[in-house]
Structures are given as structure tokens and as C-alpha cells.
Design a protein around this motif. Sequence first.
Motif, PDB file in Angstrom:
ATOM      1  N   ASN A 146       0.817  -1.215   0.000  1.00  0.00           N
ATOM      2  CA  ASN A 146       0.000   0.000   0.000  1.00  0.00           C
ATOM      3  C   ASN A 146       0.850   1.265   0.000  1.00  0.00           C
ATOM      4  O   ASN A 146       0.321   2.372   0.147  1.00  0.00           O
ATOM      5  CB  ASN A 146      -0.924   0.008   1.217  1.00  0.00           C
ATOM      6  CG  ASN A 146      -1.918  -1.135   1.200  1.00  0.00           C
ATOM      7  OD1 ASN A 146      -2.509  -1.431   0.162  1.00  0.00           O
ATOM      8  ND2 ASN A 146      -2.096  -1.793   2.337  1.00  0.00           N
ATOM      9  N   GLY A 147       2.167   1.105  -0.134  1.00  0.00           N
ATOM     10  CA  GLY A 147       3.060   2.253  -0.101  1.00  0.00           C
ATOM     11  C   GLY A 147       3.247   2.811   1.293  1.00  0.00           C
ATOM     12  O   GLY A 147       3.655   3.966   1.447  1.00  0.00           O
ATOM     13  N   GLN A 148       2.982   1.999   2.318  1.00  0.00           N
ATOM     14  CA  GLN A 148       3.043   2.474   3.697  1.00  0.00           C
ATOM     15  C   GLN A 148       4.127   1.768   4.501  1.00  0.00           C
ATOM     16  O   GLN A 148       4.474   0.617   4.239  1.00  0.00           O
ATOM     17  CB  GLN A 148       1.703   2.264   4.398  1.00  0.00           C
ATOM     18  CG  GLN A 148       0.568   3.110   3.853  1.00  0.00           C
ATOM     19  CD  GLN A 148      -0.712   2.922   4.638  1.00  0.00           C
ATOM     20  OE1 GLN A 148      -0.982   1.845   5.168  1.00  0.00           O
ATOM     21  NE2 GLN A 148      -1.520   3.969   4.710  1.00  0.00           N
ATOM     22  N   VAL A 149       4.631   2.485   5.496  1.00  0.00           N
ATOM     23  CA  VAL A 149       5.531   1.905   6.481  1.00  0.00           C
ATOM     24  C   VAL A 149       5.265   2.618   7.806  1.00  0.00           C
ATOM     25  O   VAL A 149       5.074   3.833   7.836  1.00  0.00           O
ATOM     26  CB  VAL A 149       7.012   2.038   6.060  1.00  0.00           C
ATOM     27  CG1 VAL A 149       7.408   3.483   5.819  1.00  0.00           C
ATOM     28  CG2 VAL A 149       7.926   1.395   7.097  1.00  0.00           C
ATOM     29  N   SER A 150       5.184   1.841   8.897  1.00  0.00           N
ATOM     30  CA  SER A 150       4.889   2.401  10.215  1.00  0.00           C
ATOM     31  C   SER A 150       6.086   2.254  11.137  1.00  0.00           C
ATOM     32  O   SER A 150       6.804   1.246  11.101  1.00  0.00           O
ATOM     33  CB  SER A 150       3.668   1.708  10.836  1.00  0.00           C
ATOM     34  OG  SER A 150       2.490   2.011  10.114  1.00  0.00           O
ATOM     35  N   PHE A 151       6.276   3.269  11.976  1.00  0.00           N
ATOM     36  CA  PHE A 151       7.347   3.264  12.965  1.00  0.00           C
ATOM     37  C   PHE A 151       6.726   3.493  14.337  1.00  0.00           C
ATOM     38  O   PHE A 151       6.032   4.489  14.550  1.00  0.00           O
ATOM     39  CB  PHE A 151       8.368   4.358  12.666  1.00  0.00           C
ATOM     40  CG  PHE A 151       8.993   4.241  11.304  1.00  0.00           C
ATOM     41  CD1 PHE A 151      10.025   3.349  11.076  1.00  0.00           C
ATOM     42  CD2 PHE A 151       8.530   5.017  10.250  1.00  0.00           C
ATOM     43  CE1 PHE A 151      10.603   3.233   9.819  1.00  0.00           C
ATOM     44  CE2 PHE A 151       9.102   4.918   8.992  1.00  0.00           C
ATOM     45  CZ  PHE A 151      10.139   4.013   8.778  1.00  0.00           C
ATOM     46  N   VAL A 152       6.973   2.558  15.248  1.00  0.00           N
ATOM     47  CA  VAL A 152       6.432   2.648  16.600  1.00  0.00           C
ATOM     48  C   VAL A 152       7.532   3.125  17.531  1.00  0.00           C
ATOM     49  O   VAL A 152       8.637   2.568  17.546  1.00  0.00           O
ATOM     50  CB  VAL A 152       5.895   1.285  17.077  1.00  0.00           C
ATOM     51  CG1 VAL A 152       5.337   1.403  18.490  1.00  0.00           C
ATOM     52  CG2 VAL A 152       4.826   0.777  16.118  1.00  0.00           C
ATOM     53  N   GLY A 153       7.234   4.169  18.297  1.00  0.00           N
ATOM     54  CA  GLY A 153       8.220   4.698  19.231  1.00  0.00           C
ATOM     55  C   GLY A 153       8.655   3.654  20.242  1.00  0.00           C
ATOM     56  O   GLY A 153       7.848   2.839  20.697  1.00  0.00           O
ATOM     57  N   THR A 154       9.917   3.656  20.588  1.00  0.00           N
ATOM     58  CA  THR A 154      10.459   2.661  21.518  1.00  0.00           C
ATOM     59  C   THR A 154      10.526   3.183  22.948  1.00  0.00           C
ATOM     60  O   THR A 154      10.972   2.466  23.837  1.00  0.00           O
ATOM     61  CB  THR A 154      11.869   2.239  21.073  1.00  0.00           C
ATOM     62  OG1 THR A 154      12.707   3.394  20.998  1.00  0.00           O
ATOM     63  CG2 THR A 154      11.822   1.558  19.710  1.00  0.00           C
ATOM     64  N   GLN A 155      10.090   4.431  23.167  1.00  0.00           N
ATOM     65  CA  GLN A 155      10.107   4.995  24.513  1.00  0.00           C
ATOM     66  C   GLN A 155       8.725   5.537  24.867  1.00  0.00           C
ATOM     67  O   GLN A 155       7.997   6.018  23.998  1.00  0.00           O
ATOM     68  CB  GLN A 155      11.133   6.130  24.616  1.00  0.00           C
ATOM     69  CG  GLN A 155      12.569   5.696  24.389  1.00  0.00           C
ATOM     70  CD  GLN A 155      13.540   6.842  24.588  1.00  0.00           C
ATOM     71  OE1 GLN A 155      13.271   7.773  25.340  1.00  0.00           O
ATOM     72  NE2 GLN A 155      14.673   6.785  23.913  1.00  0.00           N
ATOM     73  N   TRP A 156       8.390   5.466  26.146  1.00  0.00           N
ATOM     74  CA  TRP A 156       7.157   6.066  26.619  1.00  0.00           C
ATOM     75  C   TRP A 156       7.330   7.581  26.683  1.00  0.00           C
ATOM     76  O   TRP A 156       8.403   8.085  27.022  1.00  0.00           O
ATOM     77  CB  TRP A 156       6.799   5.546  28.006  1.00  0.00           C
ATOM     78  CG  TRP A 156       6.432   4.089  28.043  1.00  0.00           C
ATOM     79  CD1 TRP A 156       6.495   3.199  27.018  1.00  0.00           C
ATOM     80  CD2 TRP A 156       5.955   3.377  29.174  1.00  0.00           C
ATOM     81  NE1 TRP A 156       6.091   1.959  27.423  1.00  0.00           N
ATOM     82  CE2 TRP A 156       5.745   2.038  28.764  1.00  0.00           C
ATOM     83  CE3 TRP A 156       5.684   3.714  30.499  1.00  0.00           C
ATOM     84  CZ2 TRP A 156       5.277   1.051  29.624  1.00  0.00           C
ATOM     85  CZ3 TRP A 156       5.210   2.746  31.367  1.00  0.00           C
ATOM     86  CH2 TRP A 156       5.008   1.420  30.927  1.00  0.00           C
TER      87      TRP A 156
END
Length: 211
Positions: A168-178
Motif C-alpha cells: 500500500n506504499g506504507q511503512v509504520s514506525f512505533v516509538g520505543t520509549q514512553w
Amino acid sequence: MRRTKSYKRISVLLISVLFTVSFLSIFYTEEISAEKGFQDIGLRVYNGTQIVAIAAEPAGTLTSPLRIAKNGAIYGIVLVEPGDANDSGVRIQTSSGIKALRKYVFLPTAYVSIGMSKRRVFETWYIVTATVTVTENTVSGPPIVGVTLRGTWGGAWGGTVSGTTNANGQVSFVGTQWVESGSWVSFTVNKITIDSIEYELAGVSSRSIGI
């Protein structure tokens, strides 16, 4: 990106005493476009099997000893080692050995859209996710699949990440810190590449979210 299919043969001036170029058919088109870091000034060369576009250095840059004049301006022609991924198939003899003219790679502009979201993990602490969508030329263009995207977190915490776009042309990045409530986090797209070739970017390349 529109490409012209009509060619006209013109006389060109190759400015170099260090080079010998043999049996080249040289053509120009009138259209100029830009692969990131290079220019398509309309120079076309028949390499024995097909007509290929040749990459020129960006305007105002003259580091290549092989140069060409067009419409009163002088452009440096980019050279690479024979066998390079962007070898045009055209060889020239230089004072430092045989080199190849670099072909110009036609790429659409990478239109960037960024969505930011947050998820509470404990009391006033959250984790942030940045989802980047990359499409051709406009926000409604087809997705650009399989390209490498590099980005940087900012605000409450930092860090550099990279990933590859999906179907879908997408990439997600999830933060590694609160991240605590009352702060903010940003995400910036630094570059998008495929096989080391960099796209020109359009759209929104940086977004932030309040926590």
C-alpha cells in the motif's frame, strides 16, 4: 512524469582534452527533469542496442572533466565505473582508465503523507506511532512499493529509523520509549531511496503530535 518520445539530432560540443569518445549517436529532447542529485538535460545516447538518457551534474556543479554545452550553459556529464548499476553501456577512455557514462533513472516524485497516533500504556504515559504513505507525484497517485524510507524522531525523544514500504506504499514506525502527557513528538522523513537512487520528495515530510 511525462517523457518525450521524439528526438532530434543536434550538434553538441564536448569540452574535454582528456577523453576520446567513438561512434556515439547523440540526441537531445527539450524536456528537463531531475532525479535527486542529478539532472536530465535531454541528452540521449544510442549505446548500440537502445537509446538511453544520460545523467548530468546538478546546475552549478562542474566536477566531471567530461562536459557538454547546451543553450549557453555547460553541464558536467556523470561518470561511473563500468559495471555500475547505472552504467549506460557507453564507455569512454579517460586519463584514469575506462569509465562509463551514467544513465539517468526516471523516477516519479515521492509524495509523502504522515499520520501520527498515540496509545496510552500507563496512566499519563503514551507510545507514539508514525505511519508514512508514499505515492507517485500526488496524494492520490499509485503507491510506491518496496522503497527504503529513512526518518528521524524529534521532540520528547529522538532517534533515526528506516523501513520498507508495503504493497500500500506504507511503512509504520512505533516509538520505543514512553512519552509523558504534556510533551510532543515529531517525525521527519529524511530520504526515500531504491537501489541507492534517491527520490525527490513532495507533500508533508514532517508532522508532530501533542501528548
